[in-house]
Design an enzyme around this catalytic site. Sequence first.
Site, PDB file in Angstrom:
ATOM      1  N   HIS A 229       0.790  -1.384   0.077  1.00  0.00           N
ATOM      2  CA  HIS A 229       0.119   0.029  -0.057  1.00  0.00           C
ATOM      3  C   HIS A 229       1.002   1.109  -0.058  1.00  0.00           C
ATOM      4  O   HIS A 229       0.845   2.282  -0.653  1.00  0.00           O
ATOM      5  CB  HIS A 229      -1.006   0.022   1.172  1.00  0.00           C
ATOM      6  CG  HIS A 229      -2.109   1.110   1.140  1.00  0.00           C
ATOM      7  ND1 HIS A 229      -1.904   2.127   1.944  1.00  0.00           N
ATOM      8  CD2 HIS A 229      -2.995   1.214   0.348  1.00  0.00           C
ATOM      9  CE1 HIS A 229      -3.154   2.867   1.657  1.00  0.00           C
ATOM     10  NE2 HIS A 229      -3.780   2.110   0.801  1.00  0.00           N
TER      11      HIS A 229
ATOM     12  N   HIS B 122      -7.667  -1.391  -4.920  1.00  0.00           N
ATOM     13  CA  HIS B 122      -8.057  -1.991  -3.437  1.00  0.00           C
ATOM     14  C   HIS B 122      -8.887  -3.423  -3.464  1.00  0.00           C
ATOM     15  O   HIS B 122      -8.647  -4.359  -2.607  1.00  0.00           O
ATOM     16  CB  HIS B 122      -8.807  -0.865  -2.521  1.00  0.00           C
ATOM     17  CG  HIS B 122      -7.606   0.131  -2.156  1.00  0.00           C
ATOM     18  ND1 HIS B 122      -7.419   1.249  -3.004  1.00  0.00           N
ATOM     19  CD2 HIS B 122      -7.079   0.528  -1.042  1.00  0.00           C
ATOM     20  CE1 HIS B 122      -6.642   2.089  -2.638  1.00  0.00           C
ATOM     21  NE2 HIS B 122      -6.457   1.674  -1.406  1.00  0.00           N
TER      22      HIS B 122
ATOM     23  N   HIS C  17     -10.513   6.450   7.753  1.00  0.00           N
ATOM     24  CA  HIS C  17      -9.103   6.674   7.977  1.00  0.00           C
ATOM     25  C   HIS C  17      -8.711   7.465   8.907  1.00  0.00           C
ATOM     26  O   HIS C  17      -8.076   7.116  10.008  1.00  0.00           O
ATOM     27  CB  HIS C  17      -8.233   6.844   6.658  1.00  0.00           C
ATOM     28  CG  HIS C  17      -8.145   5.695   5.668  1.00  0.00           C
ATOM     29  ND1 HIS C  17      -7.318   4.783   5.926  1.00  0.00           N
ATOM     30  CD2 HIS C  17      -8.719   5.341   4.781  1.00  0.00           C
ATOM     31  CE1 HIS C  17      -7.089   4.027   5.115  1.00  0.00           C
ATOM     32  NE2 HIS C  17      -8.047   4.177   4.247  1.00  0.00           N
TER      33      HIS C  17
ATOM     34  N   HIS D 158     -11.529  -1.553   4.198  1.00  0.00           N
ATOM     35  CA  HIS D 158     -11.770  -1.672   2.657  1.00  0.00           C
ATOM     36  C   HIS D 158     -12.568  -2.659   2.168  1.00  0.00           C
ATOM     37  O   HIS D 158     -13.276  -2.677   1.080  1.00  0.00           O
ATOM     38  CB  HIS D 158     -10.051  -1.742   1.996  1.00  0.00           C
ATOM     39  CG  HIS D 158      -9.832  -0.336   1.802  1.00  0.00           C
ATOM     40  ND1 HIS D 158     -10.064   0.270   0.410  1.00  0.00           N
ATOM     41  CD2 HIS D 158      -9.149   0.387   2.527  1.00  0.00           C
ATOM     42  CE1 HIS D 158      -9.696   1.417   0.711  1.00  0.00           C
ATOM     43  NE2 HIS D 158      -8.963   1.547   2.038  1.00  0.00           N
TER      44      HIS D 158
HETATM   45 CU1  C2O Z   1      -5.477   2.979  -0.250  1.00  0.00          CU
HETATM   46 CU2  C2O Z   1      -8.139   3.551   2.195  1.00  0.00          CU
HETATM   47  O1  C2O Z   1      -6.457   3.644   1.054  1.00  0.00           O
END
Ligand code: C2O
Length: 537
Positions: free
Chosen positions: A122, A152, A283, A313
């Site tokens: 990531h 993702h 986040h 995610h």
């Molecule tokens: Cu790559 Cu929730 O971010």
Amino acid sequence: MMGTYTARSLLCLLTLLLLCAYSAAPSASAAPIGVPNLQQCELASDTSVTGTPTTLQFNCCLPITQNVISFSFNKYKTQKRVRQAAHTVREDYIATYTRAYELMKALPDDDPRSFYTQANIHCAFCNGAYRQAGNSSVPLQVHFSWLFLSWHRWYLYWHERILQSLLGDPSFSLVFWNWDDQRDGGNVMPAMFARNGTALYDEKRNPANMPPAIVKLRPGTTGNNSVIINQNLNDMYQNVVTASSAELFHGGAYRTGTDLSNSTVILAPLGGSIENGVHNGVHFWTGNPALPLIQDMGTFTTASRDPIFYAHHSNVDRLWDKWKYGLPGGQRSDHTDADFFNAEFYFYDETATLVKVNVRDSLDNSKLGISYPSVAADELWVDYSPVASTNGSAVAAALAAGVPSVGASPQNGTIALGARLAAIVKAPAASSSSSSKAEVLTIQGLQVTRDSFVSLNAFVNLPFANVSTATSSAEYVGTFNIVPSASKYRKLTANVKFEIGDNLQRVGIQNEPEVVITLTVSGTQPVTIQGLLIEFE
Ligand code: C2O
């Protein structure tokens, strides 16, 4: 003779014009993102610029493996599995889940399957470790554009396969953190991730947000629980329900050459509503605000060092399916541009082999074996019906208060937002051809240096809105939460789009030739924009 000559030169001129138009249109070029050269990796270590100066060592360079293979559905058969909501799974499942992460964390750092490398994947693709294939002057970035959802989804897919193989259980699946659920227990940090000392726990979280604190999907949300819940529902409604087009929901084009840090208004990347809004909000909510970059979850470099990242995610991934298949009005369409379909990424499989995947193969979760149960509490935000807090157009009041008119770039040059900007913006008249389109506000060429967290809210018809204006009413159109970064590529240029047709209808000002738009900014980083534009698209 003369006639033929003229016709010929006209034809020549026409061809030339067509050629010019072809090369000038950015969408006409075939330049999908390709896989980077992993040998050319830049150390992403940097010094934080806010709070106590700390040097953050971010070496996210990925292990180089001998073999590279291309993904195919035949090579990678999967058992069908249903990802469950984290707050609903039983103790035995939590025990298995914990064991899976213990095994992953026990692998040596240089093993591509280790938790360390998984987290670095990531970091590497969000922090400038690699250059774009075919344009080595531009860093590769998988956020802020149409790459976001697909990248993702793939990231979780391979992460889950590795966990399955470590457990020897191909039926194992990730859970999803159901933070959008405002009724049945999903909107707190799931208990399985909140047990201090386990492999699912991370020390670097906001200590104030341990259970039973309710998730705030938008940073800056204040008030008692029922006020927070209504604001959460409106954020979900604005981010998922009214963001009807692929561009609004996924984000916009990102091709070879698209540069996040250095872009014009025409070429600037565009993040989608789900990414800019609730995804970034969670986040921020999870990370520790006492740390310079709100680690771990509050900055992309460290976010996936927290096991809750993958559950976060999974919910974003579930909401992509919900947006596509599960909303009133019928199935919605992902992007159909060839540069979207053909964009390619690298991941490691469960044998530590490097695999090349593309966006096209990620678009149907069922082909990857993944599904989600239907969630009854979705109905609360799908059916959320924000009520207007104003009555009639506020343009006259705004004029009387000296609110300026702002037009599209480059009319007004560079505009500094400060803590708030109210503006009168022209709104196009609806026509028969616009009825199938979304009415969209574009904040053009927004620029900010991501030294610390910044959150921007947008409202219609509220000339006096400020950072503490509640976001549960129909005047609120959405939010752009800007995650901080310590990378030298932390300068961000972006366009930001919000669907506002639904808001204007609810306020009853859909036929007005002008609309008051107010942007409020929380955070200390200066934000500038290049213009405001309302269009049907
Ligand atoms: Cu790559 Cu929730 O971010």
